[in-house]
Design a protein around this motif. Structure first.
Motif, short mmCIF file in Angstrom:
data_model
loop_
_atom_site.label_atom_id
_atom_site.label_comp_id
_atom_site.label_asym_id
_atom_site.label_seq_id
_atom_site.Cartn_x
_atom_site.Cartn_y
_atom_site.Cartn_z
N ARG A 26 0.83 -1.21 0.00
CA ARG A 26 0.00 0.00 0.00
C ARG A 26 0.86 1.25 0.00
NH1 ARG A 26 -0.38 3.18 3.77
NH2 ARG A 26 0.26 1.69 5.37
N LEU A 27 1.87 1.28 0.86
CA LEU A 27 2.74 2.45 0.94
C LEU A 27 3.53 2.64 -0.36
CD1 LEU A 27 4.10 4.80 2.34
CD2 LEU A 27 5.59 3.17 3.54
N LEU A 28 4.06 1.55 -0.90
CA LEU A 28 4.81 1.66 -2.15
C LEU A 28 3.94 2.17 -3.28
CD1 LEU A 28 6.89 -1.63 -1.86
CD2 LEU A 28 7.81 0.70 -1.81
N ASP A 29 2.68 1.77 -3.30
CA ASP A 29 1.77 2.28 -4.32
C ASP A 29 1.58 3.79 -4.17
OD1 ASP A 29 -0.21 1.67 -6.50
OD2 ASP A 29 -1.60 2.51 -5.03
N ALA A 30 1.47 4.26 -2.92
CA ALA A 30 1.34 5.70 -2.68
C ALA A 30 2.59 6.46 -3.11
CB ALA A 30 1.06 5.94 -1.20
N LEU A 31 3.74 5.78 -3.12
CA LEU A 31 5.00 6.40 -3.52
C LEU A 31 5.31 6.25 -5.00
CD1 LEU A 31 7.15 5.23 -0.46
CD2 LEU A 31 6.50 7.60 -0.97
N GLY A 32 4.38 5.64 -5.75
CA GLY A 32 4.61 5.46 -7.19
C GLY A 32 5.33 4.17 -7.52
N ASN A 33 5.29 3.19 -6.62
CA ASN A 33 5.91 1.88 -6.82
C ASN A 33 7.39 1.95 -7.23
OD1 ASN A 33 3.68 0.02 -6.25
ND2 ASN A 33 2.70 1.02 -7.99
N PRO A 34 8.22 2.53 -6.37
CA PRO A 34 9.65 2.65 -6.69
C PRO A 34 10.35 1.30 -6.82
CG PRO A 34 9.25 3.20 -4.38
CD PRO A 34 7.91 3.11 -5.04
N GLN A 35 9.79 0.24 -6.24
CA GLN A 35 10.41 -1.08 -6.36
C GLN A 35 10.43 -1.58 -7.79
OE1 GLN A 35 7.39 -0.51 -5.31
NE2 GLN A 35 5.99 -2.17 -5.81
N ASP A 36 9.60 -0.98 -8.65
CA ASP A 36 9.58 -1.35 -10.07
C ASP A 36 10.58 -0.55 -10.90
OD1 ASP A 36 7.53 -3.12 -9.47
OD2 ASP A 36 5.95 -1.68 -9.95
N LYS A 37 11.31 0.36 -10.26
CA LYS A 37 12.23 1.25 -10.97
C LYS A 37 13.68 0.99 -10.58
CE LYS A 37 8.52 4.66 -10.76
NZ LYS A 37 8.06 5.94 -10.15
N LEU A 38 13.93 -0.14 -9.95
CA LEU A 38 15.28 -0.44 -9.48
C LEU A 38 16.12 -1.02 -10.60
CD1 LEU A 38 14.38 -2.21 -6.10
CD2 LEU A 38 14.86 0.21 -6.49
N PRO A 39 17.45 -0.87 -10.51
CA PRO A 39 18.33 -1.62 -11.41
C PRO A 39 18.22 -3.11 -11.10
CG PRO A 39 19.61 -0.52 -9.71
CD PRO A 39 18.20 -0.04 -9.56
N PRO A 40 18.87 -3.98 -11.88
CA PRO A 40 18.78 -5.43 -11.60
C PRO A 40 19.04 -5.74 -10.13
CG PRO A 40 19.94 -5.06 -13.66
CD PRO A 40 19.72 -3.71 -13.06
N VAL A 41 18.17 -6.57 -9.56
CA VAL A 41 18.18 -6.85 -8.12
C VAL A 41 18.74 -8.24 -7.83
CG1 VAL A 41 16.69 -7.29 -6.12
CG2 VAL A 41 16.29 -5.28 -7.57
N ILE A 42 19.64 -8.30 -6.84
CA ILE A 42 20.04 -9.57 -6.22
C ILE A 42 19.38 -9.59 -4.85
CG2 ILE A 42 21.93 -11.02 -5.41
CD1 ILE A 42 23.78 -9.57 -7.30
N HIS A 43 18.55 -10.59 -4.60
CA HIS A 43 17.80 -10.68 -3.34
C HIS A 43 18.40 -11.81 -2.51
CE1 HIS A 43 13.56 -10.67 -1.31
NE2 HIS A 43 14.48 -10.06 -0.58
N VAL A 44 18.83 -11.49 -1.29
CA VAL A 44 19.58 -12.43 -0.45
C VAL A 44 18.78 -12.74 0.82
CG1 VAL A 44 21.73 -12.85 0.78
CG2 VAL A 44 21.74 -11.45 -1.30
N ALA A 45 18.57 -14.03 1.08
CA ALA A 45 17.93 -14.49 2.32
C ALA A 45 18.75 -15.63 2.91
CB ALA A 45 16.49 -14.94 2.05
N GLY A 46 18.40 -16.05 4.11
CA GLY A 46 19.11 -17.12 4.80
C GLY A 46 19.13 -16.83 6.28
N THR A 47 19.81 -17.66 7.05
CA THR A 47 19.88 -17.47 8.49
C THR A 47 21.15 -16.75 8.90
OG1 THR A 47 18.57 -19.47 8.83
CG2 THR A 47 19.80 -18.64 10.72
N ASN A 48 22.29 -17.24 8.46
CA ASN A 48 23.57 -16.62 8.78
C ASN A 48 24.37 -16.38 7.51
OD1 ASN A 48 23.57 -16.47 11.74
ND2 ASN A 48 23.49 -18.70 11.64
N GLY A 49 25.23 -15.37 7.56
CA GLY A 49 26.08 -15.08 6.41
C GLY A 49 25.48 -14.13 5.41
N LYS A 50 24.24 -13.66 5.64
CA LYS A 50 23.63 -12.75 4.67
C LYS A 50 24.43 -11.46 4.53
CE LYS A 50 19.50 -12.22 6.44
NZ LYS A 50 19.57 -12.99 7.70
#
Length: 434
Positions: A26-50
């Motif tokens: 909802r908030l991102l929509d109010a901001l014009g969805n900036p997550q759709d304007k990013l350069p190529p994304v590397i998304h990192v998850a895990g427990t340790n070492g992130k």
């Protein structure tokens, strides 16, 4: 001024953690969805070492002459550490304007602190030019506020272990399923070596979504060389590189994971998303990695001034059993000096799970409450827990400085002192001694 805005943002939701994507979308929509304007994304998850993997990725990209936006959490000393824009931390004025803009767009609606600050990061990243954007999840993956990028260039999973069970589930399979939630249909995922139960979950999820897995021990390998460097062997490359500058044998695997991501990025798209990385640039990047409070030796500050000649002071912010096991493994290589410890941890953590592999490594241990943290385990309870795990000399101390002073007077030196148990404790130490 920044502290005042941050304090207001913490009051927008009664819970610190409430996993959901509805509020942040909802908030991102109010901001014009900036997550759709990013350069190529590397998304990192895990427990340790992130964090270490993200820091290594950033250093590798920058050594190759590329600009990287980087989002990490939590911060250690200053909030600005979380949002690195094209390699630089924002100024106080820029950060204040950014936070106030996001606060206004939210309009006082319920939203967690992490969600609103993640939206601020996306807004900043969407406006600044960069070649890559690296996002570290805050907690879990599937319902983490960073998991709103529909088509990342690559996802990365560091080792997955038990942590945050009250939010992610009490079984390793449930936690793995939450972390695997960052996988996107058809987007490759680079995976650190995992336990058998975790692998089963990840492979099932990748099969459902058609995700190509790039797995350590199957698709890429790393080993140390007789000269003290690293040999990385992937599907298409073989790189001979220097050893990580970050201390700890576990950093070899974090480095390998970052290198595997770099290799994979050169194979994505037609033409590839990035050109092949020269080995010399990768070597420069590995030598330039910085990531505070991960087995970091402190060399200046009031605590260091308390030490006699020949003594060493180290700091580590790991706070779960998996991190403690890695720390204990590294401690076994410290055979030239006695090891003493200063220990503080949140009461919400798996205190016994943390101490079980580590407590007997210490010659002497002094336990402290974490300054300013209402959820800190008391010094007395921390000492009692360490005693249960066969630390023969564990006692409470009034402060970290008092603990260090007691250890200097009690342990035959020269010795090593390791401050450990919490990133919050590490942050207070770095604020005064970093």
């Amino acid at each position: 001024m920044i502290d005042a805005v941050l304090e207001r943002l913490t009051r927008l939701h009664p819970k610190v953690i409430d996993l959901s994507l509805d509020r942040v979308l909802r908030l991102l929509d109010a901001l014009g969805n900036p997550q759709d304007k990013l350069p190529p994304v590397i998304h990192v998850a895990g427990t340790n070492g992130k964090g270490s993997t993200v820091a290594t990725l950033r250093a590798l990209f920058e050594a190759a002459g590329l600009r990287a936006h980087v989002y990490t959490s939590p911060h250690l000393v200053r909030f600005a550490e979380r949002i690195r824009i094209a390699g630089s931390l924002p100024s106080d004025a820029a950060l204040l304007a950014l936070l106030e803009e996001v606060e206004a767009a939210n309009g006082g609606a319920p939203i967690t602190f992490f969600e609103v600050t993640t939206a601020a990061a996306f807004l900043a990243f969407g406006r600044g030019p960069a070649e890559i954007c690296i996002l570290e999840t805050g907690l879990g993956g599937r319902l983490d506020a960073t998991n709103v990028v529909e088509r990342p260039a690559l996802t990365v999973l560091t080792p997955i272990a038990m942590d945050h069970q009250q939010f992610l589930g009490g079984r390793i399979e449930a936690i793995a399923a939450e972390k695997a939630g960052i996988m996107k249909r058809g987007v490759a995922c680079v995976v650190a070596k995992q336990g058998r139960k975790v692998v089963k979950v990840l492979e099932a999820r990748s099969g459902e979504l058609g995700v190509p897995l790039f797995q350590e021990g199957i698709d890429f390998f790393v080993r140390t060389t007789p000269e003290g460097g690293l040999l990385y062997r992937g599907q298409t490359v073989e790189w001979r590189l220097p050893a990580p500058v970050l201390a700890g044998s576990f950093q070899i695997r974090n480095t390998a994971l970052a290198l595997a991501a770099m290799e994979r990025l050169t194979r994505l798209g037609a033409p590839p998303l990035f050109p092949a990385y020269p080995e010399g640039a990768l070597a420069l990047g590995i030598r330039a990695v910085e990531w505070p409070a991960r087995l970091q030796r402190l060399k200046t500050g009031p605590l260091v001034d308390l030490l006699p000649d020949g003594w060493e002071l180290w700091l580590d912010g790991g706070h779960n059993p998996h991190a403690a096991e890695a720390l204990a493994q590294h401690a076994r290589t410290w055979r030239d000096k006695p090891l003493a410890g200063v220990f503080g941890i949140l009461a919400t953590k798996d205190v016994d799970g943390y101490l079980e592999p580590l407590a007997t490594r210490f010659h002497t241990l002094r336990c402290v409450a974490i300054p300013g943290e209402a959820n800190s385990l008391s010094a007395e309870d921390a000492a009692a827990a360490a005693t249960r795990h066969f630390c023969l000399d564990a006692q409470p101390a009034d402060s970290v400085a008092a603990a260090v002073g007691e250890l200097v007077g009690r342990v035959p030196g020269p010795a090593r002192i390791l401050i450990c148990g919490s990133l919050y404790l590490a942050g207070t130490i770095l604020a005064e001694n970093g």
